[in-house]
Design a protein around this motif. Structure first.
Motif, mmCIF file in Angstrom:
data_model
loop_
_atom_site.group_PDB
_atom_site.id
_atom_site.type_symbol
_atom_site.label_atom_id
_atom_site.label_comp_id
_atom_site.label_asym_id
_atom_site.label_seq_id
_atom_site.Cartn_x
_atom_site.Cartn_y
_atom_site.Cartn_z
ATOM 1 N N ALA A 157 -12.944 2.789 -7.315
ATOM 2 C CA ALA A 157 -11.695 2.044 -7.501
ATOM 3 C C ALA A 157 -10.481 2.811 -6.980
ATOM 4 C CB ALA A 157 -11.513 1.705 -8.976
ATOM 5 N N ASN A 158 -10.352 4.061 -7.381
ATOM 6 C CA ASN A 158 -9.173 4.833 -6.976
ATOM 7 C C ASN A 158 -9.164 5.149 -5.489
ATOM 8 O OD1 ASN A 158 -8.251 4.894 -9.624
ATOM 9 N ND2 ASN A 158 -9.342 6.788 -10.096
ATOM 10 N N GLU A 159 -10.354 5.173 -4.889
ATOM 11 C CA GLU A 159 -10.449 5.467 -3.461
ATOM 12 C C GLU A 159 -10.154 4.237 -2.608
ATOM 13 O OE1 GLU A 159 -13.918 6.715 -0.245
ATOM 14 O OE2 GLU A 159 -14.171 7.188 -2.379
ATOM 15 N N VAL A 160 -10.638 3.076 -3.032
ATOM 16 C CA VAL A 160 -10.522 1.860 -2.232
ATOM 17 C C VAL A 160 -9.207 1.140 -2.492
ATOM 18 C CG1 VAL A 160 -11.564 -0.386 -1.754
ATOM 19 C CG2 VAL A 160 -13.012 1.607 -2.114
ATOM 20 N N ILE A 161 -8.775 1.081 -3.746
ATOM 21 C CA ILE A 161 -7.547 0.386 -4.111
ATOM 22 C C ILE A 161 -6.564 1.415 -4.659
ATOM 23 C CG2 ILE A 161 -6.515 -1.461 -5.476
ATOM 24 C CD1 ILE A 161 -9.252 -2.765 -5.603
ATOM 25 N N ALA A 162 -5.679 1.885 -3.805
ATOM 26 C CA ALA A 162 -4.723 2.927 -4.187
ATOM 27 C C ALA A 162 -3.303 2.364 -4.061
ATOM 28 C CB ALA A 162 -4.884 4.151 -3.291
ATOM 29 N N CYS A 163 -2.680 2.127 -5.188
ATOM 30 C CA CYS A 163 -1.312 1.597 -5.180
ATOM 31 C C CYS A 163 -0.336 2.723 -4.830
ATOM 32 C CB CYS A 163 -0.974 1.020 -6.550
ATOM 33 S SG CYS A 163 0.626 0.157 -6.598
ATOM 34 N N PRO A 164 0.565 2.470 -3.868
ATOM 35 C CA PRO A 164 1.546 3.504 -3.500
ATOM 36 C C PRO A 164 2.398 3.913 -4.704
ATOM 37 C CG PRO A 164 1.513 1.745 -1.865
ATOM 38 C CD PRO A 164 0.689 1.274 -3.028
ATOM 39 N N ALA B 261 2.364 -8.569 -0.300
ATOM 40 C CA ALA B 261 2.228 -10.017 -0.475
ATOM 41 C C ALA B 261 1.351 -10.263 -1.699
ATOM 42 C CB ALA B 261 1.610 -10.652 0.763
ATOM 43 N N LEU B 262 1.820 -11.161 -2.593
ATOM 44 C CA LEU B 262 1.196 -11.371 -3.892
ATOM 45 C C LEU B 262 0.661 -12.791 -4.025
ATOM 46 C CD1 LEU B 262 0.808 -10.064 -6.780
ATOM 47 C CD2 LEU B 262 2.981 -11.151 -7.387
ATOM 48 N N MET C 221 -5.766 -11.670 -9.339
ATOM 49 C CA MET C 221 -4.461 -11.565 -8.683
ATOM 50 C C MET C 221 -4.401 -10.253 -7.912
ATOM 51 S SD MET C 221 -0.624 -12.050 -10.237
ATOM 52 C CE MET C 221 -0.913 -13.827 -10.254
ATOM 53 N N GLY C 222 -3.902 -10.328 -6.691
ATOM 54 C CA GLY C 222 -3.862 -9.133 -5.867
ATOM 55 C C GLY C 222 -2.578 -8.996 -5.079
ATOM 56 N N LEU C 223 -2.196 -7.762 -4.841
ATOM 57 C CA LEU C 223 -1.084 -7.414 -3.964
ATOM 58 C C LEU C 223 -1.679 -6.719 -2.744
ATOM 59 C CD1 LEU C 223 2.102 -7.270 -3.767
ATOM 60 C CD2 LEU C 223 1.864 -4.918 -4.592
ATOM 61 N N VAL C 224 -1.361 -7.228 -1.549
ATOM 62 C CA VAL C 224 -1.966 -6.683 -0.333
ATOM 63 C C VAL C 224 -0.888 -6.203 0.618
ATOM 64 C CG1 VAL C 224 -3.948 -8.227 -0.543
ATOM 65 C CG2 VAL C 224 -2.005 -8.921 0.868
ATOM 66 N N ASP C 225 -1.314 -5.316 1.541
ATOM 67 C CA ASP C 225 -0.392 -4.859 2.576
ATOM 68 C C ASP C 225 -0.469 -5.789 3.786
ATOM 69 O OD1 ASP C 225 -2.698 -4.206 3.971
ATOM 70 O OD2 ASP C 225 -2.501 -2.045 3.675
ATOM 71 N N ASP D 274 -2.158 -5.641 6.401
ATOM 72 C CA ASP D 274 -3.509 -5.783 6.950
ATOM 73 C C ASP D 274 -4.467 -6.401 5.942
ATOM 74 O OD1 ASP D 274 -2.861 -4.635 9.446
ATOM 75 O OD2 ASP D 274 -3.011 -2.632 8.580
ATOM 76 N N TYR D 275 -3.938 -7.056 4.919
ATOM 77 C CA TYR D 275 -4.734 -7.722 3.878
ATOM 78 C C TYR D 275 -5.518 -6.747 3.013
ATOM 79 C CZ TYR D 275 -3.866 -11.770 6.928
ATOM 80 O OH TYR D 275 -3.270 -12.724 7.707
ATOM 81 N N LYS D 276 -5.168 -5.508 3.014
ATOM 82 C CA LYS D 276 -5.849 -4.526 2.177
ATOM 83 C C LYS D 276 -5.227 -4.526 0.788
ATOM 84 C CE LYS D 276 -6.881 0.387 1.692
ATOM 85 N NZ LYS D 276 -6.717 1.754 2.261
ATOM 86 N N PHE D 277 -6.080 -4.609 -0.247
ATOM 87 C CA PHE D 277 -5.578 -4.632 -1.610
ATOM 88 C C PHE D 277 -4.985 -3.279 -1.982
ATOM 89 C CE2 PHE D 277 -8.769 -8.058 -1.883
ATOM 90 C CZ PHE D 277 -7.977 -9.060 -2.435
ATOM 91 N N ILE D 278 -3.791 -3.329 -2.556
ATOM 92 C CA ILE D 278 -3.155 -2.115 -3.056
ATOM 93 C C ILE D 278 -2.927 -2.183 -4.568
ATOM 94 C CG2 ILE D 278 -2.070 -1.469 -0.884
ATOM 95 C CD1 ILE D 278 0.462 -2.829 -1.743
#
Length: 269
Positions: free
Chosen positions: A119-126, A151-152, A180-184, A186-190
């Protein structure tokens, strides 16, 4: 050679060694009675041969590790198949020959292990201004939209109605949980939030989330407001969402679709 044959061979070898040891002990006793003191015997083995074959035939070193390896791979294979295809537990039961009630437990177990490990490696919120600034640059370069830091949106995941769930999970004729997800850019979940009941709105889910709290309190490291290109007024950085979300200085949404002016249509586009 079968396991039974190996075991029989080991027992016979052990009995032979035992018989030889008894004979040696009888000889030592006879010598003691004749001479009045025991004759020192030379040790035959530091470790008996059948013990040295522990890693080859022992339950723990062979059977237990074999079962553990096969069990892990089987659990992972079943879970990946389920996640990729959405097959029912009954269908997976016949495909993998594992009871459906066992599958219902192991899939959850494997998913929790995957989350804990990655989780922490793949989805890392800034958490720093520089990291958010990099996302804003991505949105600017790819989508021609300045000051956007994510984008939410929410997605309904169909489920069977939980026991005594009533209308709590009902959404447009089916039962669901909300992802619910927030993405950058490039559609990567953050950032993600999973598990809200399907009857809740996206705004409700977001208002009850940790992301809303840290965004509202401005303690997540967003960049300071600065002008847009060809302008001199400071504009804050913001998240973009659809019409279901509330309008905030840090959350931008489109105009309602009814009676739009040309300028509003251009803004929405």
């Amino acid at each position: 050679m079968t396991v039974a044959t190996v075991r029989r061979h080991q027992v016979l070898q052990y009995l032979g060694e035992l018989e030889q040891n008894i004979a040696e002990n009888d000889e030592a006793i006879a010598h003691l009675l004749h001479n009045g003191r025991p004759r020192r015997q030379r040790r035959r083995y530091w470790i008996r041969p059948w013990i040295t074959r522990r890693t080859q035939y022992g339950y723990f070193d062979r059977l237990m590790k074999e079962l553990e390896t096969e069990d892990v791979f089987k659990k992972l294979a079943i879970t990946l198949r389920y996640l990729a295809t959405g097959e029912s537990y009954t269908s997976l039961m016949y495909g993998f020959r594992v009871p459906h009630n066992t599958i219902s437990l192991l899939i959850r177990e494997v998913c929790e292990s995957i989350i804990a490990e990655y989780a922490n490696e793949v989805i890392a919120c800034p958490t720093t201004t520089d990291e958010w600034q990099q996302i804003a640059e991505q949105f600017k370069n790819r989508w021609n939209l300045d000051h956007v830091i994510g984008a939410l949106d929410g997605k309904h995941i169909a489920i069977k109605c939980p026991r005594n769930g009533g209308s709590l999970y009902n959404y447009k004729g089916f039962h669901s949980l909300i992802f619910m997800g927030l993405v950058d850019a490039d559609y990567k979940f953050i950032w993600v939030d999973v598990g809200a009941n399907g009857s809740a709105s996206d705004a409700t889910v977001f208002n009850n989330s940790e992301l809303k709290d840290v965004t509202k309190n401005q303690n997540i490291g967003f960049p300071e407001a600065d002008p847009l290109p060809n302008d001199n007024r400071n504009i804050p950085y913001f998240i973009v969402g659809d019409d279901a979300f509330p309008l905030r200085t840090w959350l931008m949404k489109p105009f309602a679709r009814r009676t739009l002016t040309n300028e509003e249509r251009i803004f929405n586009y």
